[in-house]
Design a protein around this motif. Structure first.
Motif, short mmCIF file in Angstrom:
data_model
loop_
_atom_site.label_atom_id
_atom_site.label_comp_id
_atom_site.label_asym_id
_atom_site.label_seq_id
_atom_site.Cartn_x
_atom_site.Cartn_y
_atom_site.Cartn_z
N ALA A 672 11.64 -8.32 3.50
CA ALA A 672 12.14 -8.63 4.85
C ALA A 672 13.66 -8.52 4.93
N ALA A 673 14.33 -8.94 3.86
CA ALA A 673 15.81 -8.99 3.91
C ALA A 673 16.46 -7.62 3.72
N ASN A 674 15.68 -6.63 3.32
CA ASN A 674 16.30 -5.34 3.03
C ASN A 674 15.83 -4.22 3.94
N GLN A 675 15.44 -4.60 5.15
CA GLN A 675 15.09 -3.58 6.16
C GLN A 675 16.39 -3.08 6.77
N LEU A 676 16.60 -1.78 6.72
CA LEU A 676 17.84 -1.24 7.30
C LEU A 676 17.60 -0.80 8.73
N THR A 677 18.58 -1.05 9.56
CA THR A 677 18.50 -0.48 10.90
C THR A 677 19.68 0.47 11.03
N ILE A 687 21.04 3.15 -0.27
CA ILE A 687 20.02 3.63 -1.22
C ILE A 687 19.47 2.44 -2.00
N ALA A 688 20.36 1.54 -2.42
CA ALA A 688 19.94 0.37 -3.21
C ALA A 688 18.99 -0.51 -2.40
N LYS A 689 19.32 -0.71 -1.14
CA LYS A 689 18.46 -1.58 -0.31
C LYS A 689 17.08 -0.95 -0.10
N ARG A 690 17.08 0.35 0.19
CA ARG A 690 15.77 1.01 0.38
C ARG A 690 14.95 0.93 -0.91
N ARG A 691 15.63 1.13 -2.02
CA ARG A 691 14.91 1.13 -3.30
C ARG A 691 14.34 -0.25 -3.60
N LEU A 692 15.19 -1.25 -3.41
CA LEU A 692 14.73 -2.62 -3.69
C LEU A 692 13.54 -2.98 -2.80
N LYS A 693 13.66 -2.68 -1.52
CA LYS A 693 12.57 -3.00 -0.59
C LYS A 693 11.28 -2.28 -1.02
N ASN A 694 11.40 -0.99 -1.35
CA ASN A 694 10.19 -0.22 -1.68
C ASN A 694 9.59 -0.63 -3.02
N ILE A 695 10.43 -1.06 -3.96
CA ILE A 695 9.88 -1.55 -5.23
C ILE A 695 9.11 -2.85 -4.98
N CYS A 696 9.70 -3.74 -4.21
CA CYS A 696 9.00 -5.02 -3.92
C CYS A 696 7.70 -4.77 -3.17
N TRP A 713 1.38 1.29 5.95
CA TRP A 713 0.92 2.28 6.94
C TRP A 713 1.95 2.43 8.06
N GLN A 714 2.44 1.29 8.53
CA GLN A 714 3.46 1.32 9.59
C GLN A 714 4.71 2.06 9.12
N GLN A 715 5.13 1.74 7.90
CA GLN A 715 6.33 2.39 7.36
C GLN A 715 6.10 3.89 7.25
N PHE A 716 4.90 4.25 6.77
CA PHE A 716 4.58 5.67 6.64
C PHE A 716 4.65 6.37 8.00
N SER A 717 4.09 5.73 9.02
CA SER A 717 3.97 6.41 10.32
C SER A 717 5.27 6.41 11.12
N THR A 718 6.14 5.42 10.88
CA THR A 718 7.30 5.31 11.76
C THR A 718 8.63 5.63 11.09
N ALA A 719 8.61 5.84 9.79
CA ALA A 719 9.89 6.04 9.07
C ALA A 719 10.66 7.21 9.66
N ASP A 720 11.99 7.06 9.73
CA ASP A 720 12.80 8.17 10.21
C ASP A 720 13.48 8.88 9.03
N ASN A 721 13.12 8.48 7.82
CA ASN A 721 13.70 9.17 6.66
C ASN A 721 12.64 9.35 5.59
N MET A 722 12.81 10.38 4.76
CA MET A 722 11.77 10.72 3.78
C MET A 722 11.66 9.68 2.67
N THR A 723 12.75 8.98 2.36
CA THR A 723 12.67 7.97 1.30
C THR A 723 11.60 6.94 1.65
#
Ligand code: 0A1
Ligand code: ZN
Length: 882
Positions: A672-677, A687-696, A713-723
Motif C-alpha cells: 500500500a505504501a509504495n503505490q506510485l502515482t 524503480i526501487a518502490k515498484r520493485r519493493l511493491k511487486n516483491i511484496c 489482476w487489477q494491476q495487470f489490466s490497468t498498469a500504465d507501465n510494463m514493469t
C-alpha cells in the motif's frame, strides 16, 4: 560442416603478423543473395617477421571472382584457396592487392559477417566475422584506416552507414545510390561495420569537454522511432561520465547506434557505428520493464566506453579479450552504480557472478580470465572473461585507490593509444603509476577456478587482540590440475556489541588503509596467513570481504547470532545483505534435510523474525527489496555437492509461503505504501518502490487469497507501465490461478502481438512457469507465429529461459527436457553455431546432479557428439563429455 578443422590455437604460439596494412578500400555492391565486395589493400612486409613468407589471408564462405597484385590479375596457379584461407606464396615486400568476392547475406543465418535482419543489411565482425566478408588478415593486431563505399538500391535502402565520417554521396544508374565513409582511426577488422536499410533516426548532439560538437544518431526501423529516448539520454550521460571519471573524450564528429532484431549478443562497439540488439536499445515505459531500462543504460555505456578501452587501445590477440571486456565491464558497472544505487548495483552484480560465473568456473568449460588455448574464440565471450575480468580490475582499483588508479588508466591510454596490446601492458601501467608489485597478482589472469577462503577468528581478552587466520585454496578445475596461492585483497571491519565499527590497528599482516580506520584491506598472499588487530576491547563480529572485495567463496562458520548482528548493523551495505543471504541459505538447507528425510519442512522462525525486523529498520526501499529476496534456486544449488533440485524448489516455495503468512501485515502495508502515482520515470527512486511493491505482492500471491489475486489482476489490466504489467502477469501465470493466468496471457498477447520485444517477455513468463506442463507448453510455443529458431532473442526467451530458469522442469527425472534441449541444439547448430553452443550450457552441468540425471544428461551429450558439429559446439561438447 565436415570440412571444419578443429585445431587448437595456443597463446604460446603467437607470432606478429607477416604483413601490415596501410590502407583498406572496400566497395560493397549490396544485393540479398549476390553482394559483391571489392577490396583494395596496401600491404607491407612486417620487418619483425622473416622475409619470403607467403601472404595468408583469412576467408570463409567467399566466392572469389578475381584477384590481382599491383594491377596484374593472378592465375589460379599463383594462389591457393582452402576452406579458411587464400594463400599467395610469391609476393613483393610492398604491394596493392585487389580482390573481388561474392557473398550471400540472405542465407547467412550465423549472424556473423554481413547478414540480413528483417529488410536491412548489417554486419557483426567480432571476433572473426570479417573473414566472411572478404579475404583479409582477420586478427586484431593488424590495424588500418578504412574507406568504405556502400552501393545499394535507393528505394529499399535509403540509409547507407559505415564507420567514421560520410565524405561523399551520389546517385548511380538503375535507381542505385552510394555513400563513401572514411574512418581516420586505424582499426582492426573486428571493428568494421556496415548497415543499409529503410531506417529512421533520432538525432541529438553532445559538446565534448574541449568544446567540440558531436552528432549523435540512433537509427531504427520506423515503428521503433518512439523508443529511442532512453538510449539517447544514457549515451549522453555515459559520454559525460567518461570525461569526468576517466578524462576520456570522444574522437569522431559522429556517433551512431543502430538497432537490429537479429543479433547474437547484446551489442557491438564498432568504431563510430555501434550495432545493438534491439533489446538493448529500445524502450518505452509501456513496453519495457525497469530492468530493461537499466540494462539499456548499462549496455549503451559499455559500448561507448569501448571507444577507449577496446578501440583506441585494442587487444593484440583474442587471448587478451578480457583486457578490453573486463576493464569495460568494470567501467560500466561503476557508471551504473553512479547513476543508480551503488549498494544495489553491487548486490546485483555479485549475485550474478556467484550464481553463474562460479558455476562456470567449477564446470567443464572452466578457463582462466586469460585463456591459453581455444578452438573457437566465440566460445570465450563468457562470464569469466567479462565478469570475473571486471572483478580483477576492481581489485586493482581497490588496491591502488581512486587517484592512483586514475593515474594508471591515464598512463595506459596515453602509452598505448593506437596500439594492440596485452594484459601485461595494462598491469604494467598500473604498476608504474603506483609502484605496486603485481607479480603474484598476475595469477588471477592465468589460474581458473574460484578460490575458497576459510577464516577463523580468535579473541584474546587479556591481550585485547583479535586474530584472524585466513587460509586460501583454489579447487582443481577440469582445465588445470594445480593451483597456486593468489594475492587476494580482503576488506574487513570489526563490529562491536552495539553494532558500531571499531577502529582497526594491525600489528601482524600486510594491509592497505591507515591504522585506526574502520575498515582495512588485508593482503592475503600465502596459503595461510595471520592478521592481528590491537586494542580490541570486546569480542567483535568480523565483517569480512566487505563490498565483495575479491571474487572468492568465504567460510567463517558464522553463528546465527553473528549473522543477525551483521544483518542489523553492518555499515557495509553489501555485507548487510550478504548476512541475510547466509542466514536464509542455512535455513533453507535445514528445510532440504527435513524434506529429504520425509518430514514436512519448516522455516526457522529466526529467519522470519529477521525479515520482520527489516520492515522496521528504516532501510531505503532499494535495499529493503534486495534483502527481502530469498537466494534463487540456482544459487542454492551451488551450495550442495549433489543438487537436490526438487527439494530446493519445494522448500523455497514453502519458505516463501511461510514468510507471506507470518509477515502478512507488513507485506500488505508495504504494498500500500509504495503505490506510485504520476508519470512513469525510470529513476532509481521510483524503480526501487515498484520493485519493493511487486516483491511484496508476489510473496502475498503465494497465499492465493481472492483479494490479492484480484489486486494482481487489477494491476495487470490497468498498469500504465510494463514493469507493473509484467510483474502482475508473472504473479498470475506463476500462481495456481489457471483461469486468470490463461486470460492474462491471452489479453497480453492480443495487446502486444505486433511488438517483438514485448512478445519476448510473453515467451519468458511462460517458459519459466514452474508447472508440470511447462515442457509441452514450450514445445507448443515453438509453433507460435512470433517464434523463430533463427532469431536469437526468441531462442533465449523461450528455450534458454526454460532450461536455465525453470530448473525443476528442466531436470525432470524423465529426462525429456534433456532430450528436447539436445534436439534443439542439433537443429540450431546448422543455422547459428554461436547460439547453439551457448544454449547447450545447462546440459554440460551434469557433475553435480544425481547418478540417474547424470546418466541421462551424458547420454544426450554423447548423442550430440556423434553428429557432424560446428567448431563452436564441438569444443564445448568435447569438454563436457565425461
Ligand atoms: N564486444 C561486444 C560483444 C560482442 C562479442 C561478439 C559478438 O559476436 C560474436 C557480438 C558482440 C561487447 O562486449 O559488447
Ligand atoms: Zn564489451
Amino acid at each position: 560442416m565436415s570440412s571444419v578443422n578443429n585445431d587448437i590455437i595456443y597463446l604460446k604460439d603467437y607470432l606478429p603478423p607477416a604483413f601490415l596494412i596501410q590502407t583498406v578500400n572496400l566497395e560493397f555492391d549490396l544485393s540479398p543473395h549476390e553482394t559483391r565486395v571489392r577490396s583494395t589493400i596496401t600491404f607491407t612486409r612486417n620487418q619483425e617477421r622473416n622475409a619470403g613468407l607467403p601472404l595468408e589471408l583469412h576467408g570463409n564462405e567467399l566466392k572469389l571472382i578475381s584477384v590481382e597484385i599491383d594491377g596484374q590479375p593472378l592465375s589460379e596457379s599463383q594462389y591457393q584457396i582452402t576452406a579458411e584461407q587464400l594463400i599467395i606464396p610469391d609476393v613483393p615486400d610492398q604491394f596493392v592487392l585487389k580482390t573481388d568476392v561474392q557473398i550471400d547475406p540472405a542465407n547467412n543465418t550465423s549472424l556473423e559477417g554481413l547478414y540480413r535482419s528483417n529488410t536491412m543489411f548489417c554486419t557483426q565482425c567480432e571476433a572473426e566475422g570479417f573473414r566472411k566478408i572478404t579475404y583479409y588478415p582477420d586478427r586484431p593486431d593488424v590495424m588500418a584506416a578504412f574507406t568504405t563505399t556502400v552501393i545499394a538500391d535507393k528505394t529499399e535502402y535509403p540509409v547507407l552507414l559505415s564507420n567514421g565520417n560520410p565524405v561523399k554521396k551520389g546517385e548511380l544508374d538503375n535507381n542505385r545510390h552510394f555513400v563513401v565513409w572514411q574512418d581516420p582511426f586505424d582499426k582492426p577488422a573486428y571493428l568494421f561495420a556496415l548497415v543499409a536499410g529503410d531506417l529512421q533516426v533520432v538525432k541529438d548532439t553532445f559538446t565534448t569537454m574541449s568544446g567540440r560538437e558531436v552528432a549523435l544518431e540512433i537509427w531504427v526501423e520506423p515503428e521503433n522511432i518512439t523508443k529511442c529516448d532512453h538510449a539517447m539520454a544514457s549515451l549522453k550521460a555515459a559520454m559525460k561520465w567518461d570525461e569526468e571519471v576517466y578524462g576520456r573524450e570522444y574522437d569522431l564528429d559522429i556517433y551512431m547506434i543502430v538497432a537490429v532484431n537479429d543479433f547474437n549478443m547484446g551489442a557491438m562497439e564498432n568504431k563510430g557505428l555501434n550495432i545493438f540488439n534491439s533489446s538493448c536499445v529500445l524502450a518505452r515505459p509501456d513496453t519495457a520493464t525497469d530492468g530493461a531500462f537499466q540494462r539499456i543504460e548499462g549496455v549503451v555505456a559499455h559500448e561507448y566506453f569501448h571507444n577507449w578501452s577496446g578501440n583506441r587501445v585494442t587487444c593484440r590477440d583474442w587471448f587478451q579479450l578480457s583486457l578490453k571486456e573486463g576493464f569495460t565491464v568494470y567501467r560500466d558497472q561503476c557508471f551504473s552504480a553512479d547513476m543508480n544505487d551503488e549498494a544495489v548495483k553491487r548486490i546485483e552484480d555479485v549475485a550474478m557472478l556467484r550464481t553463474a560465473q562460479f558455476a562456470e568456473d567449477a564446470g567443464p568449460t572452466a578457463h582462466p580470465v586469460r585463456p591459453d588455448h581455444f578452438i573457437e574464440i566465440s566460445n570465450f565471450y563468457t562470464l569469466t572473461i567479462y565478469e570475473k575480468g571486471s572483478e580483477i580490475v576492481r581489485m586493482i582499483a581497490n588496491l591502488l585507490g581512486p587517484d592512483l588508479f586514475r593515474k594508471g588508466s591515464d598512463l595506459y591510454f596515453e602509452r598505448h593509444d593506437g596500439q594492440a596490446v596485452t594484459v601485461e601492458d595494462f598491469i604494467g601501467a598500473m604498476a608504474d603509476a603506483s609502484g605496486i608489485d603485481f607479480s603474484q597478482f598476475m595469477r588471477w589472469y592465468s589460474q581458473s577456478g574460484t578460490p575458497e577462503l576459510t577464516v577463523s577468528g580468535h579473541y584474546d581478552a587479556a591481550a585485547q587482540q583479535y586474530t584472524l587466520t585466513i587460509k586460501q585454496q583454489t579447487p582443481v578445475t577440469k582445465d588445470q590440475p594445480e593451483k597456486l596461492p593468489l594475492h587476494i585483497p580482503v576488506k574487513v571491519g570489526l563490529l562491536n556489541g552495539a553494532g558500531a565499527d571499531m577502529p582497526l590497528t594491525l600489528s601482524a599482516g600486510e594491509a592497505s588503509g591507515a591504522q585506526g580506520d574502520h575498515d582495512r584491506v588485508l593482503h592475503l598472499r600465502e596459503a595461510e596467513q595471520v592478521f592481528v588487530f590491537e586494542n580490541i576491547d570486546e569480542e567483535p563480529v568480523p565483517s569480512l570481504l566487505r563490498g565483495f572485495s575479491a571474487p572468492v567463496k568465504l567460510d567463517f562458520g558464522y553463528t546465527q547470532a553473528q549473522l543477525l548482528h551483521l544483518m542489523r548493523h553492518d555499515s557495509d551495505g553489501f555485507n548487510r545483505w550478504d548476512a541475510g543471504q547466509r542466514l536464509a541459505i542455512t535455513a533453507l538447507k535445514a528445510m532440504v534435510t527435513q524434506f529429504e528425510a520425509g518430514q514436512i519442512p519448516k522455516l526457522d522462525s529466526a529467519l522470519t523474525e529477521a525479515y520482520k525486523g527489516l520492515f522496521e529498520s528504516g532501510l531505503n526501499p532499494a535495499i529493503l527489496a534486495e534483502m527481502l529476496m530469498l537466494p534463487g534456486e540456482a544459487y542454492l544449488a551451488e551450495q550442495f555437492d549433489i543438487v537436490p533440485v526438487d527439494a530446493i524448489h519445494a522448500c523455497r516455495n514453502i519458505a516463501r509461503k511461510t514468510l507471506a503468512e507470518t509477515l502478512n501485515a507488513e507485506l500488505e502495508q508495504t504494498v500500500a505504501a509504495n503505490q506510485l502515482t504520476g508519470e512513469y520515470r525510470p529513476l532509481a527512486e521510483d524503480i526501487a518502490k515498484r520493485r519493493l511493491k511487486n516483491i511484496c505482492q508476489s510473496y502475498l500471491m503465494t497465499l492465493e487469497a481472492d483479494a490479492v489475486v484480484e489486486r494482481s489482476w487489477q494491476q495487470f489490466s490497468t498498469a500504465d507501465n510494463m514493469t507493473d504489467q509484467h510483474a502482475a502477469l508473472t504473479a498470475l501465470v506463476h500462481s495456481k490461478q489457471d483461469e486468470k493466468a490463461k486470460a492474462a496471457l491471452e489479453s497480453f498477447e492480443q495487446q502486444w502481438k505486433d511488438d517483438a520485444l514485448v512478445m519476448d517477455q510473453w515467451f519468458q513468463v511462460q517458459a519459466s512457469r514452474p508447472h508440470p506442463d511447462a515442457l509441452a507448453r514450450v514445445k507448443a510455443l515453438m509453433e507460435h507465429p512470433a517464434f523463430s529458431l533463427k532469431n536469437p532473442n526468441k531462442v533465449r526467451s523461450l528455450i534458454s529461459v526454460y532450461c536455465n530458469q525453470n530448473r525443476v522442469n528442466f531436470h525432470s527425472i524423465d529426462g525429456l527436457s534433456y532430450q528436447f534441449l539436445a534436439d534443439v541444439v542439433l537443429e540450431l547448430d546448422g543455422m547459428n553455431p554461436q547460439i547453439a553452443s551457448r544454449l547447450i550450457t545447462p546440459l554440460t552441468r551434469w557433475q553435480k546432479m544425481d547418478a540417474k540425471r547424470q546418466q541421462l544428461m551424458q547420454a544426450e551429450l554423447q548423442r550430440i557428439a556423434a553428429a557432424d558439429l560446428s567448431k563452436d559446439l564441438f569444443e564445448v561438447v568435447q569438454k563436457a563429455l565425461p
